[in-house]
Design a protein around this motif. Structure first.
Motif, PDB file in Angstrom:
ATOM      1  N   GLY A 173       0.802  -1.210   0.000  1.00  0.00           N
ATOM      2  CA  GLY A 173       0.000   0.000   0.000  1.00  0.00           C
ATOM      3  C   GLY A 173       0.838   1.265   0.000  1.00  0.00           C
ATOM      4  N   ASN A 174       0.536   2.166   0.923  1.00  0.00           N
ATOM      5  CA  ASN A 174       1.199   3.470   0.976  1.00  0.00           C
ATOM      6  C   ASN A 174       2.347   3.530   1.971  1.00  0.00           C
ATOM      7  OD1 ASN A 174      -0.610   4.593  -0.925  1.00  0.00           O
ATOM      8  ND2 ASN A 174      -2.143   4.917   0.708  1.00  0.00           N
ATOM      9  N   ASP A 175       2.813   2.387   2.405  1.00  0.00           N
ATOM     10  CA  ASP A 175       3.923   2.355   3.351  1.00  0.00           C
ATOM     11  C   ASP A 175       5.204   2.804   2.640  1.00  0.00           C
ATOM     12  OD1 ASP A 175       6.183   1.452   4.923  1.00  0.00           O
ATOM     13  OD2 ASP A 175       4.764   0.269   6.100  1.00  0.00           O
ATOM     14  N   GLU A 176       5.605   4.048   2.847  1.00  0.00           N
ATOM     15  CA  GLU A 176       6.739   4.609   2.109  1.00  0.00           C
ATOM     16  C   GLU A 176       8.048   3.898   2.422  1.00  0.00           C
ATOM     17  OE1 GLU A 176       7.000   8.755   2.756  1.00  0.00           O
ATOM     18  OE2 GLU A 176       5.025   9.212   1.863  1.00  0.00           O
ATOM     19  N   GLY A 177       8.201   3.403   3.632  1.00  0.00           N
ATOM     20  CA  GLY A 177       9.439   2.722   4.000  1.00  0.00           C
ATOM     21  C   GLY A 177       9.627   1.399   3.290  1.00  0.00           C
ATOM     22  N   GLY A 178       8.525   0.833   2.790  1.00  0.00           N
ATOM     23  CA  GLY A 178       8.639  -0.493   2.191  1.00  0.00           C
ATOM     24  C   GLY A 178       8.355  -0.551   0.709  1.00  0.00           C
ATOM     25  N   GLN A 179       7.977   0.550   0.085  1.00  0.00           N
ATOM     26  CA  GLN A 179       7.587   0.521  -1.322  1.00  0.00           C
ATOM     27  C   GLN A 179       8.732   0.119  -2.245  1.00  0.00           C
ATOM     28  OE1 GLN A 179       5.757   4.314  -2.185  1.00  0.00           O
ATOM     29  NE2 GLN A 179       3.709   3.574  -1.617  1.00  0.00           N
ATOM     30  N   SER A 180       9.969   0.391  -1.841  1.00  0.00           N
ATOM     31  CA  SER A 180      11.115   0.044  -2.684  1.00  0.00           C
ATOM     32  C   SER A 180      11.476  -1.437  -2.610  1.00  0.00           C
ATOM     33  CB  SER A 180      12.343   0.865  -2.271  1.00  0.00           C
ATOM     34  OG  SER A 180      12.669   0.620  -0.905  1.00  0.00           O
ATOM     35  N   PRO A 368      17.137 -10.801  14.510  1.00  0.00           N
ATOM     36  CA  PRO A 368      16.415 -10.929  15.786  1.00  0.00           C
ATOM     37  C   PRO A 368      14.910 -11.031  15.522  1.00  0.00           C
ATOM     38  CG  PRO A 368      17.974  -9.096  15.837  1.00  0.00           C
ATOM     39  CD  PRO A 368      17.878  -9.531  14.429  1.00  0.00           C
ATOM     40  N   ILE A 369      14.278 -11.991  16.144  1.00  0.00           N
ATOM     41  CA  ILE A 369      12.832 -12.179  15.946  1.00  0.00           C
ATOM     42  C   ILE A 369      12.095 -11.186  16.838  1.00  0.00           C
ATOM     43  CG2 ILE A 369      10.929 -13.826  15.942  1.00  0.00           C
ATOM     44  CD1 ILE A 369      13.158 -14.439  13.959  1.00  0.00           C
ATOM     45  N   ASN A 375       5.287  -8.463  12.474  1.00  0.00           N
ATOM     46  CA  ASN A 375       3.965  -7.924  12.125  1.00  0.00           C
ATOM     47  C   ASN A 375       4.020  -6.753  11.155  1.00  0.00           C
ATOM     48  OD1 ASN A 375       2.537  -9.725  13.812  1.00  0.00           O
ATOM     49  ND2 ASN A 375       3.029  -8.476  15.609  1.00  0.00           N
ATOM     50  N   HIS A 376       5.208  -6.379  10.714  1.00  0.00           N
ATOM     51  CA  HIS A 376       5.354  -5.239   9.806  1.00  0.00           C
ATOM     52  C   HIS A 376       4.805  -5.589   8.416  1.00  0.00           C
ATOM     53  CE1 HIS A 376       7.221  -1.927   7.589  1.00  0.00           C
ATOM     54  NE2 HIS A 376       7.439  -1.341   8.758  1.00  0.00           N
ATOM     55  N   PRO A 377       4.174  -4.624   7.742  1.00  0.00           N
ATOM     56  CA  PRO A 377       3.636  -4.884   6.399  1.00  0.00           C
ATOM     57  C   PRO A 377       4.677  -5.405   5.408  1.00  0.00           C
ATOM     58  CG  PRO A 377       2.819  -2.787   7.233  1.00  0.00           C
ATOM     59  CD  PRO A 377       3.832  -3.262   8.215  1.00  0.00           C
ATOM     60  N   VAL A 378       5.927  -4.972   5.553  1.00  0.00           N
ATOM     61  CA  VAL A 378       6.981  -5.435   4.642  1.00  0.00           C
ATOM     62  C   VAL A 378       7.172  -6.936   4.778  1.00  0.00           C
ATOM     63  CG1 VAL A 378       9.473  -5.359   4.193  1.00  0.00           C
ATOM     64  CG2 VAL A 378       8.193  -3.239   4.492  1.00  0.00           C
ATOM     65  N   VAL A 444      13.544  -0.995   8.385  1.00  0.00           N
ATOM     66  CA  VAL A 444      12.607  -2.057   7.977  1.00  0.00           C
ATOM     67  C   VAL A 444      13.324  -3.258   7.383  1.00  0.00           C
ATOM     68  CG1 VAL A 444      10.667  -0.513   7.584  1.00  0.00           C
ATOM     69  CG2 VAL A 444      12.280  -0.929   5.742  1.00  0.00           C
ATOM     70  N   LEU A 445      14.682  -3.246   7.401  1.00  0.00           N
ATOM     71  CA  LEU A 445      15.429  -4.357   6.806  1.00  0.00           C
ATOM     72  C   LEU A 445      15.146  -5.674   7.509  1.00  0.00           C
ATOM     73  CD1 LEU A 445      17.474  -5.456   4.825  1.00  0.00           C
ATOM     74  CD2 LEU A 445      19.315  -4.674   6.343  1.00  0.00           C
TER      75      LEU A 445
END
Length: 479
Positions: A173-180, A368-369, A375-378, A444-445
Motif C-alpha cells: 500500500g502506501n507504506d513509504e518505508g517499504g515501497q522500494s 532478531p525475531i 507484524n510489519h507490512p513489509v 525495515v530491513l
C-alpha cells in the motif's frame, strides 16, 4: 583387451616389463599398458559417438546439480546457525563482529567497509561471476540455446517475477518505508530448489528438473537487471569510463588469445574497483565478466591425441629433456581443449557453494525475531509475494505459453507437477536477502529478512508436500 583396439581411438594392450606402466585407474584390469600410436586416429564406432557427446554435454549439468544439492544443505545449516546466534545471549557480539571494519587502499583509491559489506560487495561478486558463467553456458549449449526449449522457462520466469512484485505492491500500500522492496520476492534460490528436489531422487522427471533449473537461471538474469537498473545509485562518469575501459581490455585480451588467468584477475579487480565507485552495484561487474568469458575451447579435443603421440615417441637421446618438454606440451594442449568458461566454473563453483554462500547466510540471515518486525507490512508482503505470487505467476505464464503454442510441457511432466514445483520456486533466500539489503533502510530491513525467511519456509513445506503426493513412487519411476 583385444577388442579394445577395434572400438577406441587409443588402443590399450598388455605391456611387458620396461614399457609404459599403467596408472591407478588401470590397476584392476592389467599390471601395465601400452598405447599404440598407429591407432591414435582410428574412428570410433558410430553408435558410441553420440553417447559420448551426450555424456560430455551433460557433465557440467551433472556437476552443477550435485554441488547445488550439497550446497543447499550447508546453506540451511548456516542460516539456522545465524538465526540461533542472533536470538541468543551472544547476539550483540555476533552483530558487532560483522560490523568490524576492514580497509584496503591503492593510491587514491581506498575502500573502508564493514565485514558485512565485504561479504555482500566483495565475495558476492564471485558468486555473481559464477552466475554469469552459468547463464553463458546455458545460452551457448544449454536449455536457453534453443528458442523452442527456452520459451517455457522464459515465460515461467517472467511470470514468477511480475506476479510477486504485483502482490507485494498490492499489500504494501502506501507504506513509504517499504515501497522500494518490490524486487525482494522476485528471486529464486537455485541451491535450495535443487537440494529439495534431490530428496525425491529418480521420482523427479528429468524434464521437471531441467525446467526448474532453466527457470531459476532466467530468474537470476531478471534479478541482476533489477539490481543494475533500480537498486544502484547515481553513476560517476569517470569511474564508469574506467570500468568500460577495463571491460574493453578484457575483450581485447580474448581476441588476442591471452590465456593467463592472472591477467584477467588483475583486469577484473580493476573493473570491480571502478564499478564500486560508479554507483552501480559492484557485483554487476562479476556478471558482465562471466558473460564475457569464452565458452569455446581454443583447440579441438583431437589435439590431445597428437600431443600424446609426441610425448610417447619423444626420444631423450636426440634432444635433452625432449620427453619432459613433450609432456609439458601435452598438459598445455589438454588444458586448451577445455573452454575457459568450463574451467572457471569447475574451479569456482565449489568455493561459491560451500564457502561464499554459507558465509553470506551467516552474515545476513541472523535476524532478531522482534514481534514488531514480524507484524510489519513489509514482512507479510514479502512472504505473500514468495508464497503466493511466485507459484501463481509461474503457473499462469506457463499455461499461457502452452496455450499460445510457443512452448510445450516437458515429457512426463503434468500441470500438477508444475504447480507443485512452482511452490519450491518461492524459496528466494540468497538473492532475496541480497536485494533486501539494497532496497530497504535499516529501519525495515529486519522485516524484509523475516518475510524472506517466512515465505521461503512456507514455499518449501508446501512444495515438498505436494511433490511427495504427486510424483510417482520410487518403484514405478524410471531407472
Amino acid at each position: 583387451m583385444g577388442t579394445r583396439e577395434e572400438n577406441s581411438p587409443v588402443a590399450l594392450t598388455a605391456a611387458g616389463p620396461g614399457q609404459i606402466g599403467a596408472g591407478p585407474d588401470f590397476l584392476t584390469t592389467s599390471p601395465a599398458v601400452r598405447i599404440d600410436p598407429n591407432v591414435m586416429h582410428s574412428a570410433p564406432q558410430p553408435s558410441a559417438l553420440p553417447a559420448a557427446r551426450i555424456d560430455r554435454a551433460l557433465d557440467p549439468l551433472k556437476r552443477f546439480i550435485a554441488i547445488e544439492s550439497a550446497s543447499g544443505v550447508l546453506l540451511l545449516i548456516a542460516a539456522a546457525v545465524a538465526l540461533a546466534l542472533a536470538n541468543s545471549p551472544w547476539a550483540e557480539s555476533f552483530q558487532d563482529f560483522w560490523k568490524t571494519h576492514f580497509r584496503m587502499a591503492l593510491g587514491p583509491w581506498a575502500i573502508d567497509e564493514s565485514l558485512l559489506h565485504w561479504v555482500n560487495d566483495g565475495l558476492m561478486t564471485i558468486f555473481f561471476f559464477v552466475i554469469g558463467l552459468e547463464i553463458k553456458r546455458e545460452i551457448v549449449d544449454g536449455e536457453l540455446s534453443d528458442p523452442r526449449k527456452a520459451s517455457l522457462p522464459l515465460m515461467a520466469a517472467i511470470g514468477g517475477m511480475v506476479a510477486p512484485a504485483l502482490v507485494y505492491m498490492a499489500l504494501i500500500g502506501n507504506d513509504e518505508g517499504g515501497q522500494s522492496g518490490w524486487g525482494i520476492p522476485m528471486a529464486t534460490d537455485i541451491a535450495f530448489v535443487v537440494g529439495f528436489l534431490a530428496l525425491f531422487g529418480r521420482r523427479v522427471p528429468p524434464g521437471l528438473k531441467i525446467l526448474l533449473l532453466a527457470l531459476a537461471i532466467v530468474d537470476d538474469i531478471g534479478a541482476i537487471l533489477v539490481i543494475a537498473i533500480f537498486y544502484s545509485d547515481g553513476t560517476s562518469i569517470p569511474a564508469s569510463s574506467l570500468a568500460v575501459s577495463g571491460l574493453a581490455v578484457t575483450v581485447a585480451c580474448h581476441w588476442l588469445g591471452v590465456r593467463s588467468f592472472g591477467v584477467y584477475v588483475l583486469i577484473g579487480a580493476a573493473v570491480w574497483l571502478a564499478m564500486f565507485h560508479t554507483g552501480i552495484h559492484p557485483t554487476i561487474a562479476g556478471v558482465i565478466l562471466g558473460l564475457l568469458t569464452p565458452a569455446r575451447p581454443m583447440l579441438p579435443r583431437v589435439a590431445v591425441l597428437d600431443a600424446l603421440t609426441d610425448s610417447i615417441s619423444a626420444d631423450e637421446t636426440e634432444t635433452p629433456h625432449a620427453h619432459l618438454a613433450a609432456v609439458d606440451r601435452l598438459k598445455t594442449v589438454a588444458q586448451e581443449t577445455v573452454s575457459p568458461l568450463e574451467r572457471l566454473e569447475t574451479a569456482l563453483h565449489p568455493w561459491v557453494a560451500f564457502v561464499i554462500m554459507p558465509l553470506f547466510a551467516l552474515a545476513n540471515a541472523g535476524v532478531p525475531i522482534d514481534p514488531r518486525a514480524v507484524n510489519h507490512p513489509v514482512a507479510w508482503s514479502v512472504a505473500a509475494g514468495l508464497f503466493v505470487g511466485k507459484p501463481l505467476g509461474i503457473l499462469l505464464f506457463s499455461w499461457l505459453a502452452v496455450r499460445l503454442r510457443v512452448a510445450s510441457l516437458p515429457h512426463s511432466v503434468s500441470w500438477r507437477m508444475v504447480a507443485a514445483a512452482s511452490c519450491l520456486a518461492g524459496i528466494g533466500f540468497t538473492m532475496s536477502l541480497f536485494i533486501a539489503a539494497l532496497a530497504l533502510d535499516d529501519a525495515v530491513l529486519s522485516a524484509g529478512k523475516i518475510g524472506t525467511i517466512l515465505g521461503s519456509i512456507l514455499s518449501a513445506v508446501v512444495g515438498l508436500v505436494l511433490l511427495h503426493r504427486l510424483l510417482p513412487s520410487a518403484s514405478t519411476s524410471p531407472a
